[in-house]
Every structure is written in C-alpha cells, then in structure tokens.
Design a protein around this motif. Structure first.
Motif, short mmCIF file in Angstrom:
data_model
loop_
_atom_site.label_atom_id
_atom_site.label_comp_id
_atom_site.label_asym_id
_atom_site.label_seq_id
_atom_site.Cartn_x
_atom_site.Cartn_y
_atom_site.Cartn_z
N PRO A 90 -9.25 -29.67 81.52
CA PRO A 90 -8.00 -30.29 80.92
C PRO A 90 -8.01 -29.48 79.43
O PRO A 90 -8.78 -28.82 79.14
N ILE A 91 -6.85 -29.17 78.96
CA ILE A 91 -6.27 -28.81 77.81
C ILE A 91 -6.14 -29.94 76.77
O ILE A 91 -5.13 -30.81 77.42
N ILE A 92 -6.95 -30.30 75.90
CA ILE A 92 -6.93 -31.51 74.91
C ILE A 92 -5.96 -31.20 73.68
O ILE A 92 -6.48 -30.19 72.94
N GLU A 93 -5.27 -31.91 73.25
CA GLU A 93 -4.84 -31.90 71.82
C GLU A 93 -5.42 -33.08 71.17
O GLU A 93 -5.30 -34.12 71.69
N SER A 109 -16.02 -28.14 83.65
CA SER A 109 -14.79 -28.17 84.67
C SER A 109 -15.20 -29.30 85.58
O SER A 109 -16.29 -29.65 85.85
N ARG A 110 -14.02 -29.98 86.07
CA ARG A 110 -14.25 -31.04 86.96
C ARG A 110 -13.42 -30.80 88.47
O ARG A 110 -12.73 -30.03 88.39
N MET A 111 -14.04 -31.47 89.34
CA MET A 111 -13.22 -31.37 90.91
C MET A 111 -12.30 -32.35 90.89
O MET A 111 -11.33 -32.09 91.67
N ASN A 112 -12.39 -33.29 90.15
CA ASN A 112 -11.44 -34.39 90.52
C ASN A 112 -10.08 -34.05 89.39
O ASN A 112 -10.46 -33.51 88.07
N LYS A 113 -8.85 -34.00 89.50
CA LYS A 113 -8.00 -33.64 88.78
C LYS A 113 -7.78 -34.60 87.58
O LYS A 113 -7.38 -35.77 87.61
N PRO A 114 -7.72 -34.39 86.22
CA PRO A 114 -7.40 -35.21 85.05
C PRO A 114 -6.07 -35.59 85.03
O PRO A 114 -5.34 -34.92 85.51
N ILE A 115 -5.82 -36.80 84.75
CA ILE A 115 -4.24 -37.23 84.43
C ILE A 115 -3.82 -36.70 83.35
O ILE A 115 -4.27 -37.23 82.17
N ILE A 116 -2.60 -36.03 83.34
CA ILE A 116 -2.02 -35.79 82.02
C ILE A 116 -1.38 -36.93 81.22
O ILE A 116 -0.99 -37.89 81.90
N ASN A 117 -1.88 -36.92 79.93
CA ASN A 117 -1.29 -37.96 78.92
C ASN A 117 -2.58 -39.07 78.80
O ASN A 117 -2.28 -39.94 77.99
#
Length: 166
Positions: A90-93, A109-117
C-alpha cells in the motif's frame, strides 16, 4: 614386463593419470565450495543481516518514541515475487502534527490486496517525519522472522564451511 594393449584396457599409467585428475577435481570442488560458502556468508551478513538489524532498530525506535497518527491507503503498488505470485504494497498518506501531508510505502508486502481508503495506524519520527511505519504487530513479527531466517542461513553456511575445512 607384461605388454598391455591400450585399446579397451587401462594401463597403470592411464589409471594413475585418471586418479590424479579425479583427485584434482575433487580438491578443486572442495576449494570451490569453501569459497562459495565464504562469499555467501559475507553477502548474507552485509546485505541481509545488517539490513534486518537496521530495520528492527528503526521499527523499535518508532514503536517507542514515534508519533502515532492515522493514515489512509491511497494507492496500491502491485508487483510479482520470485515465484510469479502477485504481491501488494500500500501507498499510505498521513498528516503530521504540523499539518504536513506525507506519503510512504512500507517495506512489507502482502499477498492479499489492501482496500483503498482504509484507515491504518501509522507511527512516524517527529524529527524526520518522512520516516514512518504501519503500527501493527505483524510488521515487527515480519522483521523478526526475517532476522531468524538470516541467522539460520548463517548457521547453515558456517556448518557447511567447517565441514569442508576439517
């Protein structure tokens, strides 16, 4: 003195030559293995072990003295690992106490896709706000896991090295 036919038969001279060549290649194989082990130990120490120690020190520092704030996943960096499997980072703000908005990409890094927002807890260095980590226990566990694997690789390489030296 017996006469040997060289066609299809091995003379004592040929046998001795074959033995010397085999001995030479066996010796070179052992020397090669020793050199490879030494190189792998140096590479493991220089690039893997020291980076894991540095990463662990930084994570511990931020865990103890870092400023805790909320961050939001704004983008996802997708790549493939050595097996060809997709991994996501993820790119985190996040916003500092001074009101500056910064972005960072964590080391893990992760195998599961993080959810945006999605919101995540972030810890950053007050003196250097660009240095940040995701504040979760799995981050520290992953660093420690990499350190343990690195130590096991050291043990294995030293075992192989001493086996050849003896």
């Amino acid at each position: 003195m017996p006469v040997y036919k060289t066609f299809g038969m091995e003379t004592p001279c040929k046998r001795r030559l074959r033995f010397n060549i085999c001995y030479y290649f066996a010796f070179m194989s052992e020397a090669y293995n020793i050199i490879v082990c030494i190189v792998l130990i140096i590479v493991n120490y220089r690039f893997v072990f020291t980076n894991n120690i540095k990463e662990l020190k930084e994570a511990n520092f931020l865990r103890k003295k870092g400023v805790k704030t909320s961050g939001r996943i704004i983008d996802i960096y997708e790549s493939k690992d050595s097996d060809g499997l997709k991994i996501f980072t993820p790119i985190i703000e996040y916003t500092t106490e001074e009101g500056k908005t910064l972005h960072f990409k964590p080391n893990d890094s992760r195998m599961n896709k993080p959810i945006i927002n999605n919101m995540v807890e972030v810890r950053y260095d007050k003196d250097n706000p660009g240095t940040a980590i995701i504040d979760r226990k799995s981050t520290y566990n992953f660093i420690i896991f990499k350190l343990v694997i690195s130590c096991l690789a050291f043990c294995f390489l030293f075992f192989v090295l001493f086996r050849y030296i003896r």
